[in-house]
Every structure is written in structure tokens, then in C-alpha cells.
Design a protein around this motif. Structure first.
Motif, PDB file in Angstrom:
ATOM      1  N   ASP A  34       0.818  -1.207   0.000  1.00  0.00           N
ATOM      2  CA  ASP A  34       0.000   0.000   0.000  1.00  0.00           C
ATOM      3  C   ASP A  34       0.853   1.258   0.000  1.00  0.00           C
ATOM      4  O   ASP A  34       0.543   2.234  -0.689  1.00  0.00           O
ATOM      5  N   LYS A  35       1.936   1.256   0.767  1.00  0.00           N
ATOM      6  CA  LYS A  35       2.757   2.449   0.931  1.00  0.00           C
ATOM      7  C   LYS A  35       4.112   2.354   0.250  1.00  0.00           C
ATOM      8  O   LYS A  35       4.717   3.382  -0.070  1.00  0.00           O
ATOM      9  N   ARG A  36       4.591   1.132   0.049  1.00  0.00           N
ATOM     10  CA  ARG A  36       5.921   0.956  -0.524  1.00  0.00           C
ATOM     11  C   ARG A  36       5.920  -0.217  -1.511  1.00  0.00           C
ATOM     12  O   ARG A  36       5.116  -1.151  -1.383  1.00  0.00           O
ATOM     13  N   THR A  82       5.181   4.798  -2.605  1.00  0.00           N
ATOM     14  CA  THR A  82       4.094   4.966  -3.558  1.00  0.00           C
ATOM     15  C   THR A  82       3.565   6.395  -3.616  1.00  0.00           C
ATOM     16  O   THR A  82       3.380   7.051  -2.593  1.00  0.00           O
ATOM     17  N   LYS A  83       3.305   6.825  -4.861  1.00  0.00           N
ATOM     18  CA  LYS A  83       2.760   8.160  -5.122  1.00  0.00           C
ATOM     19  C   LYS A  83       1.593   8.080  -6.104  1.00  0.00           C
ATOM     20  O   LYS A  83       1.341   9.005  -6.861  1.00  0.00           O
ATOM     21  N   GLY A  84       0.900   6.947  -6.093  1.00  0.00           N
ATOM     22  CA  GLY A  84      -0.167   6.721  -7.058  1.00  0.00           C
ATOM     23  C   GLY A  84       0.304   5.761  -8.131  1.00  0.00           C
ATOM     24  O   GLY A  84       1.489   5.732  -8.476  1.00  0.00           O
ATOM     25  N   MET A  85      -0.628   4.972  -8.673  1.00  0.00           N
ATOM     26  CA  MET A  85      -0.244   3.911  -9.593  1.00  0.00           C
ATOM     27  C   MET A  85       0.550   4.416 -10.789  1.00  0.00           C
ATOM     28  O   MET A  85       1.593   3.840 -11.144  1.00  0.00           O
ATOM     29  N   ILE A 127       4.193   3.270 -11.675  1.00  0.00           N
ATOM     30  CA  ILE A 127       4.425   2.553 -12.929  1.00  0.00           C
ATOM     31  C   ILE A 127       5.553   3.214 -13.719  1.00  0.00           C
ATOM     32  O   ILE A 127       6.398   2.539 -14.318  1.00  0.00           O
ATOM     33  N   GLU A 128       5.583   4.538 -13.695  1.00  0.00           N
ATOM     34  CA  GLU A 128       6.617   5.263 -14.419  1.00  0.00           C
ATOM     35  C   GLU A 128       8.008   4.922 -13.888  1.00  0.00           C
ATOM     36  O   GLU A 128       8.963   4.775 -14.659  1.00  0.00           O
ATOM     37  N   ARG A 129       8.120   4.782 -12.552  1.00  0.00           N
ATOM     38  CA  ARG A 129       9.414   4.417 -11.971  1.00  0.00           C
ATOM     39  C   ARG A 129       9.804   2.995 -12.362  1.00  0.00           C
ATOM     40  O   ARG A 129      10.974   2.716 -12.661  1.00  0.00           O
ATOM     41  N   VAL A 130       8.833   2.095 -12.368  1.00  0.00           N
ATOM     42  CA  VAL A 130       9.104   0.722 -12.791  1.00  0.00           C
ATOM     43  C   VAL A 130       9.560   0.706 -14.247  1.00  0.00           C
ATOM     44  O   VAL A 130      10.491  -0.021 -14.620  1.00  0.00           O
TER      45      VAL A 130
END
Length: 262
Positions: A23-25, A46-49, A53-56
Motif C-alpha cells: 500500500d505504501k511501498r 508509492t505516489k499513485g499507480m 508505474i513510471e518508476r518501474v
């Protein structure tokens, strides 16, 4: 002669990026170029999906891979909770972007990571910063130890001559601690759940038949390896390796005896 572990064009494989989605990380790990070991990369807060996703996406580009392994946070009963649904939604978004996705059972990995960090004397507030990354490393290492990406792809449904069970649909272990399994012939078998344990990166379940039969004797402990099919669903496979079976059973007895002493 090529020395073991020496990188050549022939033995280099595409890396696998592993994610422990919370949820948070989100813990991140990556496999080495030989497809043998896993190493922690980072923890994404996490900063929103879409931003996650952009970081992934950036990490996949950096490691030159489109292979992503995602921890499947099922409950010990095999049921899927809210977090499992979130992980699958995250995976679906990555699939839409063209990434290849696999799932790996992550039950007990966070517990194992917590124990390692506590044993290392890491303070609680500091453990939160690295526990997800360590859990992702455990998830990926278990996957690599089971054969890695190619073996999963080619032999996901091939369990050889081993007997394979699946959970009955709608099963709930909360009721009398009973595990309801279905064998390959569609026969339903009820087992008493004795213990779920992790050993050498694999997860096992120890059961006892509720009703003795020709196959399952009275007071006989049954050890099955929890594995996954191509869709990421749990299957419970018999163990043909006598040494592995003995090692797991001895570990079960050790834990059971310690519980009795306490």
C-alpha cells in the motif's frame, strides 16, 4: 575453457525485475545476468499507480528487460485479499504497456525479511525503509531457485509424475482448519492443516487426512510443495526427492517440538 560464472554472450540472460507491491511501498529486486541470484534495488514510496508505474518503467529500461515478477500476497489459506487484488491491478497495467508478467507466491517472505533485519539489530524505524526491498529479493530468489523465467515458461504445467492437488473452489480454511483439495482426477480430499513452513526458498504445507484411505493412512503426515501454474494459481505437488522430503519433515518436527516446549 570458460570459468563458472564468467559472462559470455552465450550464458547472459535477460534480467527479471521483481516487485513486492504494498500500500505504501514497493520493494524492487533484480536478477543477475546469469539468472542465478537476486539482489535488492530500491524501495519505491508509492505516489499513485501511474507515478509508480513510471518508476518501474525507468528501472526496466535501465536493466534492459521487459520481464517483471510480482509477489502474489495470498493468505495462507490460499484466498486472495484486498492487497492481492491491488497487485493484480498493478500487473494488469504493466501488461497493457507490453511487459511480460509472472507471479510468485510471497507468503512468509515479509516475515522472513523481518526476522533477518531484527537479527541484524536494525531498528524498527529503519527496517521499514528496507524490508520491502529485502522481501522482493526473497521473492525473486525463490523464483530463480525454482528454475527462473525460462523454466517457468516451458515447464509451468509439467510436474512430471508427481501428484498434484488444487484448492477446491470457495474453500475457507478458517472452518475447523480443514484444507479441501482436488486431485487431477477430480477427487475431493479433506486434510487437516498442521503447518505451513518455508525452507530453502520454497513453501511447504504439512497435512493429515481427515478420513484415512488406501492412499492416506491414519495419523500419517503428508508434505506437499506449494508451487504455481502458468496463471499464478497455487498447486500442491507431492515431493519425489526423498532427501528433500526428509529435510522438510524434520523441520516440521523441530518447529512442532519447540511449540510444545513453549
Amino acid at each position: 575453457m570458460v570459468m563458472p560464472g564468467f559472462l559470455t554472450e552465450e550464458n547472459v540472460v535477460k534480467r527479471v525485475l521483481a516487485l513486492d507491491v504494498g500500500d505504501k511501498r514497493i520493494g524492487v529486486a533484480v536478477s543477475d545476468l546469469l539468472g542465478i541470484t537476486a539482489q535488492g534495488v530500491e524501495t519505491i514510496f508509492t505516489k499513485g499507480m501511474e507515478r509508480d508505474i513510471e518508476r518501474v518503467k525507468e528501472l526496466c529500461a535501465y536493466y534492459e528487460t521487459d520481464r517483471i515478477l510480482i509477489g502474489d500476497p495470498k493468505r495462507l489459506s490460499g484466498e486472495e485479499g484486498a492487497q492481492a487484488q491491488k497487485s493484480r491491478a498493478f500487473a494488469e497495467r504493466l501488461t497493457q504497456m507490453g511487459y511480460q508478467i509472472r507471479f510468485q507466491d510471497e507468503r512468509l517472505t515479509s516475515v522472513s525479511a523481518e526476522r533477518v533485519l531484527i537479527g541484524a539489530g536494525i531498528r524498527r524505524e529503519d527496517r521499514k525503509k528496507v524490508i520491502d526491498k529485502l522481501a522482493a529479493t526473497y521473492i525473486l530468489q525463490s523464483f530463480m531457485d525454482a528454475g527462473g523465467w525460462d523454466r517457468k515458461e516451458q515447464n509451468a504445467e509439467n510436474f512430471g509424475e508427481r501428484e498434484v492437488f488444487r484448492l477446491m473452489e470457495g474453500y475457507n480454511m478458517e472452518q475447523d482448519n480443514i484444507v479441501q483439495l482436488v486431485d487431477e482426477d477430480g477427487n475431493e480430499v479433506d486434510f487437516q492443516h498442521l503447518m505451513t513452513l518455508e525452507l530453502d526458498g520454497k513453501t511447504y504445507v504439512v497435512l493429515a487426512a481427515v478420513e484415512p484411505s488406501e492412499e492416506f493412512g491414519e495419523d500419517e503426515a503428508i508434505v506437499l510443495s506449494i508451487e504455481q501454474d502458468a496463471e499464478g494459481n497455487d498447486v500442491y505437488a507431492s515431493i519425489e526427492d526423498d532427501d528433500e522430503l526428509e529435510k522438510v519433515f524434520n523441520r516440521y518436527l523441530e518447529i512442532a517440538e519447540n511449540d510444545e516446549d513453549e
